[in-house]
Structures are given as structure tokens and as C-alpha cells.
Design an enzyme around this catalytic site. Structure first.
Site, short mmCIF file in Angstrom:
data_model
loop_
_atom_site.label_atom_id
_atom_site.label_comp_id
_atom_site.label_asym_id
_atom_site.label_seq_id
_atom_site.Cartn_x
_atom_site.Cartn_y
_atom_site.Cartn_z
N LYS A 163 18.79 73.92 93.46
CA LYS A 163 18.80 74.97 94.61
C LYS A 163 17.53 74.80 95.44
O LYS A 163 17.38 74.44 96.79
CB LYS A 163 19.37 76.21 94.61
CG LYS A 163 20.74 76.26 93.92
CD LYS A 163 21.71 75.82 95.01
CE LYS A 163 23.16 76.13 94.76
NZ LYS A 163 24.20 75.66 95.65
N TYR A 195 19.76 74.39 87.05
CA TYR A 195 20.56 74.90 88.40
C TYR A 195 19.79 75.37 89.32
O TYR A 195 19.96 75.14 90.70
CB TYR A 195 21.75 75.90 88.15
CG TYR A 195 22.42 76.62 89.16
CD1 TYR A 195 23.26 75.93 90.00
CD2 TYR A 195 22.13 77.94 89.41
CE1 TYR A 195 23.89 76.45 91.19
CE2 TYR A 195 22.51 78.66 90.44
CZ TYR A 195 23.32 77.84 91.43
OH TYR A 195 23.92 78.41 92.57
N SER A 208 20.93 80.17 96.76
CA SER A 208 21.02 81.24 95.74
C SER A 208 19.62 82.02 95.56
O SER A 208 18.66 81.47 95.61
CB SER A 208 21.47 80.62 94.20
OG SER A 208 21.25 81.52 93.11
#
Length: 335
Positions: A152, A148, A124
């Protein structure tokens, strides 16, 4: 070629399954339906007229993964499975770290057991944190502003370490910007549970009358109209990027990172206006306080993907709006 797609029933995963099947690959999906529905996979088969094999399992379940690998001749993995809501990750970080990071470690461990060392990883643009300038290139400094994004980033570092320890691996890390839109058939698309976290499904739900109005977070950013600017990219273009990455890793060894974006930034108000123009639907909105951690501008420099993968986005903002609206109209209550 047999390809395992983790999280293949999800928004991006289902579109990638369509492209894989249409390209002649045999597709095996593993999904636990935490954020997806089995109907998506039925529709993938309906769209393509082709069969895919499916296992309902969690990637944290090592024995379940071993069963999948032992029963199939998997040559490569495209890895989507993971939780993805920024706000939720701030509230329940332990769940995010366990699910996203431990799940990836279990997957890589089983891949190594079965000598499958070809991986496309769904990352991302959140790994760029708060970039000092745009457009964003792959060599920019990395950081994260929420759990989050950190999952990643940590997974990217784990994959770098795995390759450093075993040069037989071939890994493509794909950093998406803002996927929107849906398959042109209107049969698969973004189907959020509850209140949408992402802008486009919120807009389409307002257009349907399911929600009263759109909240735009912040109007005093240093952009052309004061609202945040993002790189919106059609989900089908994203899906095609995975096929290009898969072709590359099957021929090479190493680990490479690619931005998947259009290279063009649109503000929130730009997107609203384009949607209104494409659909002839008025979107009422209110300006709310900016969200903590949001940045003014975020859009990609996609030259590396074009140069190395021979991939670039083809669909424009009107295509994105029209296709997202078609899915919403055809599926007013989701799948």
C-alpha cells in the site's frame, strides 16, 4: 459517468458499487474472484434495481484491461483489486508484491493509454506503521510492519511519482481504518474464506455457533481495558467516502490523501460488549498472546475528509454490530 471499479465484487467494492449505482453512475466491474464471489454483484443489482457491466479478468492481464477500456467510455477508476491479509503477506510476500504493485502499474499504464487520469485508490491505515501518538493525521510519518502494508505504501509513492510526471492526473488516496458492518438489507457484507482475518466476522461466526470462542490477542496494552483500541467504521460510510472522493477528483487535478475513520477508538472488549448488547448474543472469549506488530491504539483524525470532501462517518457502533449480525444470520454460509 462511467466508472471502472477494480475488485468491485469484494467487501468494500460491492458496497461502493451500490452507492455509485444509486448516485446515477454507470458501473463497470473487473474482478478475478480470488477473494470474492459473483453472487455479490448479482445482489448489488438486486439492491439497487440497476444493471452493472462485469468482466471476469485479472488486472495483471494488460490485454484484458485494454479490452475493457476500448469497449467502454470510462472516465474514472476506483481501485480496490489486491490481496489484503496481513498474515498471508508475511508467508507469501512475492505474491503480494506482484499482485498488488504490478497490478496497479498495469492498470495505470492502461489508464494512461486511454487518457483516463482520474483515480481513487484504496489504501489503508497500515501505512502509518506504529504511530507515536493518536489520533492519526495524514501528515504523520509513514512506514509499514508487514508486506501487505508495504504494498500500500509503495503504491502511494508510485501514484505520487505518476502525478509528479504528469500534472493532468487527479488522485485521491483513501486510508481506511477498520471497516465493519454490512448493507442494511443484509444482502451484501463481509464474507471471508476460511478462518476470518478480521475481528467482526469472527465475532459473528462465534455468535452463530460456527466457532467455539473468540481469541483476543493481548490484554496488557496501555488502554482503558488492556485490549487493543481501533477505529471501527461502518462499511457504508466508507463507501460514501468514495463517492465524495470521486466528486472531488472529477473537478480538480492533483493528489491528496484522506483518512476514512470515525475519530473514535473502541477496544476489542468494547466491540464485543456492544455486539452482545445489540444482538443479545453472548460471545465467549479467551485471552491469547499479543500478535507480533500489533499496536495498542490506532484511530483517525478525520478532519481533512470532513473539511475538503464534506464527508464524515454517520453510523455508530451499534449500527455496525446490528448490520454485521443481520448479514451473518441471512447468510450463515456466506454467499
Amino acid at each position: 459517468m462511467e466508472v471502472l471499479v477494480t475488485g468491485g465484487a469484494g467487501y468494500i467494492g460491492s458496497h461502493v458499487c451500490v452507492e455509485l449505482l444509486n448516485s446515477g453512475c454507470e458501473v463497470i466491474v473487473v474482478d478475478n474472484f480470488a477473494n470474492s464471489k459473483p453472487e455479490a454483484l448479482k445482489r448489488v443489482q438486486e439492491i439497487t434495481g440497476k444493471y452493472l457491466k462485469f468482466y471476469e479478468a485479472d488486472i495483471l492481464d494488460k490485454l484484458a484491461l485494454e479490452k475493457i477500456f476500448s469497449e467502454n467510455n470510462i472516465e474514472a477508476v476506483i481501485h480496490f483489486a489486491g490481496f489484503k491479509a496481513v498474515g498471508e503477506s508475511i508467508k507469501i510476500p512475492i505474491l503480494y508484491y506482484n499482485n498488488n504493485i504490478t497490478g496497479t502499474l498495469v492498470l495505470c499504464e492502461v489508464m494512461k493509454m486511454y487518457n483516463v487520469k482520474k483515480l481513487v485508490f484504496s489504501s489503508s491505515a497500515t501505512v502509518y506503521g506504529m504511530p507515536k501518538r493518536v489520533p492519526i493525521s495524514e501528515h504523520f510519518p509513514l512506514s509499514a510492519t508487514n508486506p501487505y502494508g508495504r504494498t500500500k505504501l509503495m503504491i502511494e509513492e508510485i501514484l505520487q511519482d505518476i502525478y509528479a510526471s504528469d500534472k493532468q492526473w487527479s488522485v485521491a488516496i483513501l486510508r481506511y481504518f477498520n471497516p465493519i458492518g454490512a448493507h442494511e438489507s443484509g444482502r451484501i457484507g463481509e464474507d471471508p474464506r476460511g478462518i476470518p482475518n478480521n475481528l467482526m466476522p469472527f465475532i459473528t461466526q462465534v455468535a452463530m455457533g460456527k466457532r467455539e470462542k473468540l481469541s483476543i490477542f493481548g490484554s496488557n496494552y496501555a488502554t482503558h481495558d488492556g485490549t487493543g483500541v481501533r477505529d471501527y467504521i461502518h462499511v457504508v460510510d466508507i463507501a460514501k467516502g468514495h463517492l465524495k472522493a470521486l466528486e472531488k477528483i472529477m473537478k480538480t487535478r492533483g493528489i491528496e490523501t484522506y483518512n476514512l475513520g470515525t475519530g473514535v477508538g473502541y477496544s476489542v472488549l468494547d466491540l464485543v460488549k456492544n455486539f452482545e448488547k445489540a444482538t443479545n448474543k453472548k460471545i465467549p472469549y479467551v485471552i491469547s498472546e499479543p500478535r507480533l506488530g500489533d499496536i495498542a491504539e490506532c484511530y483517525a483524525n478525520p478532519i481533512k475528509a470532513k473539511t475538503i470532501l464534506n464527508w464524515s462517518a454517520e453510523k455508530n457502533i451499534q449500527d455496525m454490530c446490528i448490520d454485521a449480525w443481520r448479514f451473518q444470520v441471512n447468510n450463515p454460509e456466506g454467499y
